[in-house]
Design an enzyme around this catalytic site. Structure first.
Site, PDB file in Angstrom:
ATOM      1  N   CYS A  84       0.832  -1.085   0.117  1.00  0.00           N
ATOM      2  CA  CYS A  84       0.022  -0.008   0.072  1.00  0.00           C
ATOM      3  C   CYS A  84       0.832   1.316  -0.005  1.00  0.00           C
ATOM      4  CB  CYS A  84      -1.144   0.123   1.319  1.00  0.00           C
ATOM      5  SG  CYS A  84      -2.446   0.876   0.696  1.00  0.00           S
ATOM      6  N   HIS A 184      -3.146  -5.024   1.517  1.00  0.00           N
ATOM      7  CA  HIS A 184      -2.467  -5.388   3.129  1.00  0.00           C
ATOM      8  C   HIS A 184      -2.505  -6.736   3.429  1.00  0.00           C
ATOM      9  CE1 HIS A 184      -2.161  -0.996   4.975  1.00  0.00           C
ATOM     10  NE2 HIS A 184      -3.122  -0.741   3.922  1.00  0.00           N
ATOM     11  N   GLU A 186      -0.996  -8.342   5.628  1.00  0.00           N
ATOM     12  CA  GLU A 186      -0.683  -8.487   7.050  1.00  0.00           C
ATOM     13  C   GLU A 186      -1.813  -8.797   7.966  1.00  0.00           C
ATOM     14  OE1 GLU A 186      -0.530  -5.660   5.612  1.00  0.00           O
ATOM     15  OE2 GLU A 186      -0.808  -4.019   7.001  1.00  0.00           O
TER      16      GLU A 186
HETATM   17  N1  LIG Z   1      -3.424   1.886   3.599  1.00  0.00           N
HETATM   18  C1  LIG Z   1      -2.416   2.582   2.951  1.00  0.00           C
HETATM   19  O1  LIG Z   1      -1.237   2.505   3.188  1.00  0.00           O
HETATM   20  C2  LIG Z   1      -3.035   4.108   2.447  1.00  0.00           C
HETATM   21  C3  LIG Z   1      -1.893   4.750   1.473  1.00  0.00           C
HETATM   22  C4  LIG Z   1      -2.310   6.103   1.521  1.00  0.00           C
HETATM   23  N2  LIG Z   1      -3.585   6.392   0.936  1.00  0.00           N
HETATM   24  C5  LIG Z   1      -1.121   6.808   0.938  1.00  0.00           C
HETATM   25  O2  LIG Z   1      -1.133   7.719   0.162  1.00  0.00           O
HETATM   26  O3  LIG Z   1      -0.064   6.914   1.541  1.00  0.00           O
END
Ligand SMILES: NC(=O)CC[C@H](N)C(=O)O
Length: 203
Positions: A84, A184, A186
């Site tokens: 992410c 994610h 995890e």
């Molecule tokens: N769950 C996340 O890691 C979101 C990422 C977040 N939107 C960002 O720009 O970093």
């Protein structure tokens, strides 16, 4: 550095699900340690970059003196897996970032930050994971304000996509021993993506 049978994988411990990633890695049979200082980075065979807020992770990495050491380690071939916001940190280019946003880079992709929309657009989807270096499998993926990959360079392999009303979105990529997913893993209790990363580190 450890011997191949006793790998130590670091989890960047600035923000996000550090404990959860460490637990998943331990379940994969490797040692997992938090990384918050350059000396700790120097001890690991691979690095997981958790999700969170990429702008904050970039700022904290600067404050902790880790920006340049991590960039240099990635250039020198340190395997890494970004989830992410971690995917954003590993991207060579970002769309929708802030003007002064700091990243590590390493994977030749353009990533669209918050590509699926705001927090309300968080969702779960079963993703067909088809990496070239492993049998394909279905993975129950959780996306939270997730980015997606908008463009990939020549050396980048697409390992998974999801389809929404706009079409196919790339949500997992690999370049050499760098891996990134929009989601994610995890928090699912399913260690298969972490296992893939451990395989890459061993390769
Ligand atoms: N769950 C996340 O890691 C979101 C990422 C977040 N939107 C960002 O720009 O970093």
């Amino acid at each position: 550095m450890s011997t191949p049978s006793s790998l130590t994988i670091g989890v960047l411990a600035l923000q996000g699900d550090v404990r959860e990633h460490r637990a998943m890695l331990e379940q994969c049979g490797v040692s997992a340690v938090g990384v918050r200082r350059p000396e700790e980075l120097a001890q690991v065979d691979g690095l997981v970059i958790p999700g969170g807020e990429s702008t904050t992770i970039g700022k904290l990495a600067g404050i902790f003196g880790l920006l340049e050491p991590i960039r240099a380690a990635l250039r020198d071939g340190l395997p890494a897996y970004g989830t992410c916001a971690g995917m954003i940190m590993l991207a060579d280019a970002i769309e929708g970032g802030t003007a002064d946003q700091q990243t590590f880079g390493g994977i030749d992709v353009v990533v669209r930050r918050n590509g699926f929309g705001r927090q309300v657009d968080s969702f779960e989807a079963v993703v067909d994971f088809s990496p070239s270096w492993h049998d394909h499998f279905d993975y129950p993926a959780t996306f939270i304000r997730a980015p997606y990959v908008e463009k990939v360079g020549d050396g980048v392999e697409v390992a998974a996509t999801v389809t929404d009303e706009q079409g196919d979105r790339i949500v997992a990529v690999r370049q050499g021993r760098l891996l990134a997913t929009s989601f994610h893993p995890e928090i699912t209790g399913d260690t298969r993506i972490h296992e893939l990363f451990v395989e890459l580190v061993r390769s």
